[in-house]
Design an enzyme around this catalytic site. Structure first.
Site, PDB file in Angstrom:
ATOM      1  N   LYS A   1      16.328  42.823   8.286  1.00 24.71           N
ATOM      2  CA  LYS A   1      15.646  43.631   9.310  1.00 24.71           C
ATOM      3  C   LYS A   1      14.134  43.361   9.286  1.00 24.71           C
ATOM      4  CE  LYS A   1      19.351  45.361  10.937  1.00 24.71           C
ATOM      5  NZ  LYS A   1      19.867  44.783  12.198  1.00 24.71           N
ATOM      6  N   ASP A  61      30.302  39.655  22.074  1.00 25.41           N
ATOM      7  CA  ASP A  61      30.696  40.205  20.764  1.00 25.41           C
ATOM      8  C   ASP A  61      31.709  39.223  20.163  1.00 25.41           C
ATOM      9  OD1 ASP A  61      30.776  43.548  19.731  1.00 25.41           O
ATOM     10  OD2 ASP A  61      31.871  41.975  18.658  1.00 25.41           O
ATOM     11  N   ASN A  62      31.648  39.007  18.859  1.00 25.09           N
ATOM     12  CA  ASN A  62      32.626  38.093  18.239  1.00 25.09           C
ATOM     13  C   ASN A  62      33.831  38.852  17.669  1.00 25.09           C
ATOM     14  OD1 ASN A  62      31.650  39.260  15.934  1.00 25.09           O
ATOM     15  ND2 ASN A  62      31.030  37.356  14.928  1.00 25.09           N
ATOM     16  N   LEU A  63      33.872  40.161  17.895  1.00 23.64           N
ATOM     17  CA  LEU A  63      34.983  41.026  17.459  1.00 23.64           C
ATOM     18  C   LEU A  63      35.175  41.009  15.936  1.00 23.64           C
ATOM     19  CD1 LEU A  63      37.679  40.330  20.247  1.00 23.64           C
ATOM     20  CD2 LEU A  63      35.825  41.986  20.264  1.00 23.64           C
ATOM     21  N   ASP A 116      19.435  54.174  -3.654  1.00 20.50           N
ATOM     22  CA  ASP A 116      19.235  55.268  -2.693  1.00 20.50           C
ATOM     23  C   ASP A 116      17.795  55.792  -2.732  1.00 20.50           C
ATOM     24  OD1 ASP A 116      21.548  55.563  -1.239  1.00 20.50           O
ATOM     25  OD2 ASP A 116      22.492  56.913  -2.685  1.00 20.50           O
ATOM     26  N   TYR A 139      20.379  43.106   3.264  1.00 22.38           N
ATOM     27  CA  TYR A 139      20.511  43.675   4.616  1.00 22.38           C
ATOM     28  C   TYR A 139      19.133  44.121   5.109  1.00 22.38           C
ATOM     29  CZ  TYR A 139      20.848  47.593   7.847  1.00 22.38           C
ATOM     30  OH  TYR A 139      20.614  48.454   8.883  1.00 22.38           O
ATOM     31  N   SER A 165      15.761  49.180  11.336  1.00 18.57           N
ATOM     32  CA  SER A 165      16.220  50.288  10.490  1.00 18.57           C
ATOM     33  C   SER A 165      15.063  50.878   9.705  1.00 18.57           C
ATOM     34  CB  SER A 165      17.268  49.737   9.522  1.00 18.57           C
ATOM     35  OG  SER A 165      17.492  50.632   8.463  1.00 18.57           O
ATOM     36  N   ASN A 188      19.619  57.629  10.424  1.00 15.08           N
ATOM     37  CA  ASN A 188      21.056  57.558  10.085  1.00 15.08           C
ATOM     38  C   ASN A 188      21.941  57.934  11.277  1.00 15.08           C
ATOM     39  OD1 ASN A 188      19.599  57.701   7.470  1.00 15.08           O
ATOM     40  ND2 ASN A 188      21.662  57.702   6.623  1.00 15.08           N
ATOM     41  N   TYR A 198      29.689  49.775  16.991  1.00 15.44           N
ATOM     42  CA  TYR A 198      29.502  51.241  16.983  1.00 15.44           C
ATOM     43  C   TYR A 198      28.345  51.690  17.880  1.00 15.44           C
ATOM     44  CZ  TYR A 198      28.375  55.849  14.915  1.00 15.44           C
ATOM     45  OH  TYR A 198      28.075  57.170  14.708  1.00 15.44           O
ATOM     46  N   ARG A 233      23.534  56.926  -6.705  1.00 10.47           N
ATOM     47  CA  ARG A 233      23.920  55.571  -6.281  1.00 10.47           C
ATOM     48  C   ARG A 233      22.686  54.684  -6.373  1.00 10.47           C
ATOM     49  NH1 ARG A 233      26.301  54.680  -0.227  1.00 10.47           N
ATOM     50  NH2 ARG A 233      24.165  55.244   0.343  1.00 10.47           N
ATOM     51  N   ASN A 239      29.276  54.571   4.012  1.00 14.21           N
ATOM     52  CA  ASN A 239      28.398  55.588   4.605  1.00 14.21           C
ATOM     53  C   ASN A 239      28.997  56.980   4.464  1.00 14.21           C
ATOM     54  OD1 ASN A 239      27.756  53.057   6.865  1.00 14.21           O
ATOM     55  ND2 ASN A 239      26.143  53.954   5.644  1.00 14.21           N
TER      56      ASN A 239
HETATM   57  C1  UD1 Z   1      21.870  52.893   4.541  1.00 10.44           C
HETATM   58  C2  UD1 Z   1      20.642  52.054   4.755  1.00 10.44           C
HETATM   59  C3  UD1 Z   1      20.277  52.023   6.216  1.00 10.44           C
HETATM   60  C4  UD1 Z   1      21.450  51.519   7.002  1.00 10.44           C
HETATM   61  C5  UD1 Z   1      22.644  52.435   6.757  1.00 10.44           C
HETATM   62  C6  UD1 Z   1      23.844  51.914   7.521  1.00 10.44           C
HETATM   63  C7  UD1 Z   1      18.972  51.863   3.037  1.00 10.44           C
HETATM   64  C8  UD1 Z   1      17.870  52.558   2.299  1.00 10.44           C
HETATM   65  N1  UD1 Z   1      19.551  52.593   3.982  1.00 10.44           N
HETATM   66  O1  UD1 Z   1      21.489  54.249   4.801  1.00 10.44           O
HETATM   67  O2  UD1 Z   1      19.199  51.181   6.426  1.00 10.44           O
HETATM   68  O3  UD1 Z   1      21.118  51.471   8.364  1.00 10.44           O
HETATM   69  O4  UD1 Z   1      22.923  52.476   5.360  1.00 10.44           O
HETATM   70  O5  UD1 Z   1      24.715  51.199   6.770  1.00 10.44           O
HETATM   71  O6  UD1 Z   1      19.281  50.727   2.797  1.00 10.44           O
HETATM   72  N2  UD1 Z   1      26.401  59.503   0.111  1.00 10.44           N
HETATM   73  C9  UD1 Z   1      27.156  60.234  -0.789  1.00 10.44           C
HETATM   74  N3  UD1 Z   1      28.480  59.919  -0.937  1.00 10.44           N
HETATM   75  C10 UD1 Z   1      29.072  58.896  -0.246  1.00 10.44           C
HETATM   76  C11 UD1 Z   1      28.282  58.161   0.674  1.00 10.44           C
HETATM   77  C12 UD1 Z   1      26.949  58.489   0.810  1.00 10.44           C
HETATM   78  O7  UD1 Z   1      26.662  61.159  -1.442  1.00 10.44           O
HETATM   79  O8  UD1 Z   1      30.273  58.651  -0.447  1.00 10.44           O
HETATM   80  C13 UD1 Z   1      24.981  59.857   0.289  1.00 10.44           C
HETATM   81  C14 UD1 Z   1      24.040  58.736  -0.112  1.00 10.44           C
HETATM   82  O9  UD1 Z   1      23.720  58.789  -1.473  1.00 10.44           O
HETATM   83  C15 UD1 Z   1      22.846  59.039   0.787  1.00 10.44           C
HETATM   84  C16 UD1 Z   1      23.455  59.686   2.041  1.00 10.44           C
HETATM   85  O10 UD1 Z   1      24.759  60.109   1.658  1.00 10.44           O
HETATM   86  O11 UD1 Z   1      22.000  59.953   0.176  1.00 10.44           O
HETATM   87  C17 UD1 Z   1      23.554  58.739   3.210  1.00 10.44           C
HETATM   88  O12 UD1 Z   1      24.166  57.542   2.778  1.00 10.44           O
HETATM   89  P1  UD1 Z   1      24.648  56.405   3.811  1.00 10.44           P
HETATM   90  O13 UD1 Z   1      25.457  57.009   4.901  1.00 10.44           O
HETATM   91  O14 UD1 Z   1      25.277  55.309   3.017  1.00 10.44           O
HETATM   92  O15 UD1 Z   1      23.296  55.876   4.500  1.00 10.44           O
HETATM   93  P2  UD1 Z   1      21.898  55.430   3.828  1.00 10.44           P
HETATM   94  O16 UD1 Z   1      22.118  54.893   2.460  1.00 10.44           O
HETATM   95  O17 UD1 Z   1      20.941  56.544   4.022  1.00 10.44           O
END
Ligand code: UD1
Length: 335
Positions: A154, A32-34, A296, A150, A125, A179, A12, A293, A199
């Site tokens: 880092k 890249d290992n795909l 978080d 994870y 990160s 993010n 990505y 979650r 994510n």
């Molecule tokens: C996490 C990692 C970050 C990593 C990134 C990529 C931690 C603290 N952070 O970021 O280092 O680079 O993932 O994988 O480890 N959310 C919802 N509903 C969903 C999904 C997410 O409400 O279905 C909210 C989460 O609670 C959060 C925000 O959206 O508050 C962002 O979440 P996410 O995209 O998973 O990234 P991070 O957890 O911030």
């Protein structure tokens, strides 16, 4: 500048960075290992850039194969993306994460040592700052115990690089991403979803596309203005451009180690993301509020002053554009 090796260059962030490097006329070699992408991404990068580049389907953990790349290409700098990145999966399978992310880095550094590569840029990160309450957060903030394996990869990865830089002539730049979201404006490259997204943004776009029934916002009882978590969302193309600046900086300055936060410097709540997504794409997103979650962080956003001043880089793309390009990209994907 010479030839830049991009590991994970079809992933990505890697593919957007490869596009930016080629756009600046920089020679690129991709490994890249795909494991989390497809070979088709190479054609798409070449279509955007109007240039081709050498590609090796190699796992960075395979030191012997990797050394062959260094033997045949005159590598003068490395941007190391190749790593796993799913927080939840790392909790389920820590050994997989330590083997892939740590062993991959060590394997790469064996090549760096043997071939005396002058600089390396590392994908780190903001997770290294842990469950902080202080935002905006600077690079001076202490590194704490990671929340997930994870995150540990880092923190340990940075330490391995710093120790290596200390005893070698290789310069290390560690980039701490906040993010990354969005996709290239051509809609030819973006994040490839595998399975149910963890994510936020892929979950939002898949819900809008009808692949997921509804988005659950994880918690609305946080100590934030609207009760939902706050993050620093940064467009992947802005992030990619920072890598070009970092490699250029390493080429032209004398130092051992530099660390930079890469974010917009602006915090946005999860609720604001949903509202903005609905507005810019003129649609309504099925969403509910659910429990928090585990793991978080309540709120975190970057102080990116150091990258602004030293790298001469600043994030420029708006949240609206992040969410528009994310949706445009989603619509090109078959479910
Ligand atoms: C996490 C990692 C970050 C990593 C990134 C990529 C931690 C603290 N952070 O970021 O280092 O680079 O993932 O994988 O480890 N959310 C919802 N509903 C969903 C999904 C997410 O409400 O279905 C909210 C989460 O609670 C959060 C925000 O959206 O508050 C962002 O979440 P996410 O995209 O998973 O990234 P991070 O957890 O911030």
């Amino acid at each position: 500048m010479g030839k830049i090796l991009v590991t994970g260059g079809l992933g990505y962030i890697g593919c957007h960075t490869t596009v930016e490097l080629l756009g600046k006329g920089i020679e690129v070699v991709v490994v890249d290992n795909l494991s989390n992408t497809t070979i088709d991404v190479k054609n798409r990068i070449e279509k955007i850039a109007g240039k081709s580049f050498p590609f090796y389907e190699i796992d960075v953990c395979n030191t012997e194969k990797l050394k062959e790349v260094f033997a045949s290409e005159n590598i003068t700098g490395i941007i190391h993306f190749a790593a796993f990145k799913a927080v939840g999966e790392s909790v389920e399978n820590p050994i997989l994460y330590y083997r892939n992310n740590i062993e991959g880095l060590i394997s790469l550094l064996e090549c760096v040592k043997e071939y005396n590569v002058p600089n390396i840029v590392f994908s780190s990160s903001c997770t290294v700052y842990g469950d902080t309450k202080e935002s905006p957060i600077t690079e001076e903030h202490p590194i704490v115990q990671a929340i997930s394996p994870y995150g540990t990869t880092k923190i340990v990865g940075e330490q391995i690089l710093f120790d290596f830089a200390n005893v070698s002539s290789t310069k290390v730049v560690s980039l701490r991403y906040f993010n990354p979201v969005g996709a290239h404006s051509s809609s030819l490259i973006g994040e490839l979803p595998i399975g149910i997204p963890n994510n936020l943004i892929p979950y939002v776009t898949q819900t809008a596309a009808g692949i997921r029934e509804k988005l659950t916002i994880f918690g609305n009882d946080y100590n934030t203005p609207d009760g939902t978590n706050i993050r620093d969302f940064i467009h992947v193309v802005d992030l990619a451009k920072a890598h070009v600046k970092a490699i250029d900086f390493a080429d032209n300055h004398s130092f051992k180690v530099e660390v930079f936060n890469l974010g917009t410097g602006k915090g946005t709540s999860v609720s604001e993301v949903v509202d903005t997504f609905e507005k810019v794409n003129s649609l309504s997103l099925n969403h509910i509020y659910g429990p928090r979650r585990a793991g978080d962080v309540e709120q975190i956003w970057a102080d990116a002053t150091k990258a602004n001043e030293i790298l001469g880089w600043k994030a420029e793309i708006s949240l609206e554009e992040m969410l528009r390009t994310a949706w445009d990209w989603q619509q090109t994907l078959k479910d």
